[in-house]
Each structure stands twice: as C-alpha cells, then as structure tokens.
Scaffold this active site. Structure first.
Site, PDB file in Angstrom:
ATOM      1  N   TYR A  95      41.110  58.696  52.537  1.00  0.00           N
ATOM      2  CA  TYR A  95      40.355  57.679  53.268  1.00  0.00           C
ATOM      3  C   TYR A  95      38.853  57.885  53.103  1.00  0.00           C
ATOM      4  O   TYR A  95      38.108  56.955  52.795  1.00  0.00           O
ATOM      5  CB  TYR A  95      40.745  57.739  54.739  1.00  0.00           C
ATOM      6  CG  TYR A  95      40.180  56.623  55.585  1.00  0.00           C
ATOM      7  CD1 TYR A  95      40.799  55.372  55.625  1.00  0.00           C
ATOM      8  CD2 TYR A  95      39.041  56.814  56.363  1.00  0.00           C
ATOM      9  CE1 TYR A  95      40.303  54.349  56.412  1.00  0.00           C
ATOM     10  CE2 TYR A  95      38.536  55.806  57.148  1.00  0.00           C
ATOM     11  CZ  TYR A  95      39.164  54.568  57.166  1.00  0.00           C
ATOM     12  OH  TYR A  95      38.643  53.551  57.942  1.00  0.00           O
ATOM     13  N   SER A 155      33.391  52.324  56.934  1.00  0.00           N
ATOM     14  CA  SER A 155      33.742  53.122  58.107  1.00  0.00           C
ATOM     15  C   SER A 155      32.614  54.112  58.335  1.00  0.00           C
ATOM     16  O   SER A 155      31.807  54.384  57.432  1.00  0.00           O
ATOM     17  CB  SER A 155      35.050  53.873  57.834  1.00  0.00           C
ATOM     18  OG  SER A 155      35.259  54.911  58.767  1.00  0.00           O
TER      19      SER A 155
END
Length: 252
Positions: free
Chosen positions: A148, A135
């Site tokens: 995350y 990401s």
C-alpha cells in the site's frame, strides 16, 4: 460550470469513489462509474444517472475498456479520478507475491494506464483533470503495509510527470492524500481489530487509527469528495503537480 463535462471515476461502487461520483453529479458532470463490483456499481450508477463500466483494472484490457466505453457511451472524457484500491497487511518478508502483483497493478499501474489511454481525450477537452486518491501513506509510512505504501508513494511520481507534460494542454494532475476515511474497508478493519484485541470499536478508532493525528476524528468520504470537486473545477486551473493533504495533522 457552463459546459457539461464527463468524469470517469474508478472504485466508484463504494467509499471515496462513490462519494466522488455523487459530488460531481451534483455539480452537473456526467458520470462513468467504473468498478469490478457490478451489483453495487449499478446501484451507484442509478444514483448519479450515469453509465456503469464493469472492468478489472488489474489488466491492461480492463483499463482500456474503461476509457473506451466511457467515451463511447458519454461522448467525451474530461475528468479522471483514480480511486480504486485495497489494503493488505503483512510484514515485508511475508507479503504474498501474488497480492503484491495485484495491488501494484490496481493502485499504480492502472492509474498510469488510464491516464495514458485517456490522454488524447483530456487534450481534446482543454479542461483535462486527473486526480489520484492517495493517502497520508503517500507521504509517510507504517509497518506491515509495504504494498500500500509503495503504491501510494508511486502515485506522486506519476502525478508530477503528468502535470509537467499536461500543462501545455490545460491538463492538471493532483493527488489528494487523506488520513483514515470512514469507508466500508476501514469499518471492517476497525471491527476486526476490536475482536482480536478485545476492545470496543471506538477504542480502536481513538487508540490505533487516530493515534498519530492531531484531530481525533475519522474523515468521511464526502470530505475527500468535496476536495476532488474543487480540484476538477475551473477555479482550480492553476493547481497542478501538488499534494493536497487532508491528513488531520498526521504528517506535521
């Protein structure tokens, strides 16, 4: 591709994982759809004429079964795409401990275990490919996403070691790092924020999700899948240990 190869894709029941399964199927790969969601997983399996492996990747046993059943059903394992994951939003002091454990298990420990269990098959292949779906949060951080961000940063360390140890066996390992992608998860987040903020979904996209990027447009799962398809191809033999950012200029 002159030789039919086999790809194990986690989180393949929806979103980026599903798009990767479809893209690699179109390139002639045999596909193992790995997911905990059996209903949607079997639907994707039908789309790619593949095999479904239902596995809880937060456990060692689930990761081992994902690899073992793929090899048993398809006879080989050449490609590993680690796409399974989820997000949880909370301030660091309030982040639930059990959620932390599950998130790290799925998004960091599972890619390690799957790579470890797949290693001998990737060596045997002579064309071993490992691709992590990272990401923009592998490269930068945002508040309230401690689990995350931590997991996505950790993937880069795992990638680098895998690339260094795999080079002599023809194994490459890379991480694709997209900005926000229009997946079911992101769509639900947009809808939730539209309700809580009292604004339209398109305003949430532009003013919140796309605030920090140069190109004001959400990525589609197919955009990421196309990049993955290239990284597992013969043409990408020299790309390893690298971050492949599709972040719309976020980290610029």
């Amino acid at each position: 591709m002159s030789v039919e190869r086999t790809a194990l894709i986690t989180g393949a029941a929806s979103g980026i994982g599903r798009a990767c399964a479809l893209a690699l199927f179109e390139e002639g790969y045999k596909i193992a759809v790995v997911d905990i969601d059996e209903v949607r997983g079997r639907e994707v399996t039908g789309e790619v004429d593949g095999v479904f492996v239902g596995a809880d990747l937060t456990s060692h046993q689930g990761c081992h079964r994902a690899v073992a059943e793929t090899v048993e059903d398809l006879g080989a394992l050449d490609i590993l795409v680690n796409s399974a994951g989820f997000q949880h939003v909370a301030a660091l002091p309030d982040f639930p401990e059990d959620t932390w454990d599950d998130l790290i298990a799925l998004m960091l420990t599972a890619p390690f275990l799957l790579t470890r269990y797949a290693w001998r098959y990737l060596k045997r292949s002579g064309h071993g490919r490992v691709v992590h779906i990272g990401s923009a949060h592998s490269l930068t951080a945002s508040p309230f996403k401690v689990g995350y961000v931590t997991a996505k940063h950790g993937l880069l360390g795992l990638m680098k070691v895998t690339a260094l140890e795999g080079g002599e066996f023809g194994i490459t390992c890379n991480t694709v790092c997209p900005a926000y992608v229009r997946t079911p998860l992101v769509e639900s987040q947009i809808a939730d924020q539209a309700r809580t903020r009292g604004i339209r979904p398109d305003q949430v996209e532009q003013e919140i999700f796309l605030e920090r990027v140069a190109i004001k447009r959400l990525l589609e799962p197919e955009d990421v899948a196309a990049y993955v398809a290239y990284l597992v191809s013969e043409q990408a033999w020299g790309i390893t240990g690298s971050v492949q950012a599709i972040d719309l200029g976020w980290t610029a």
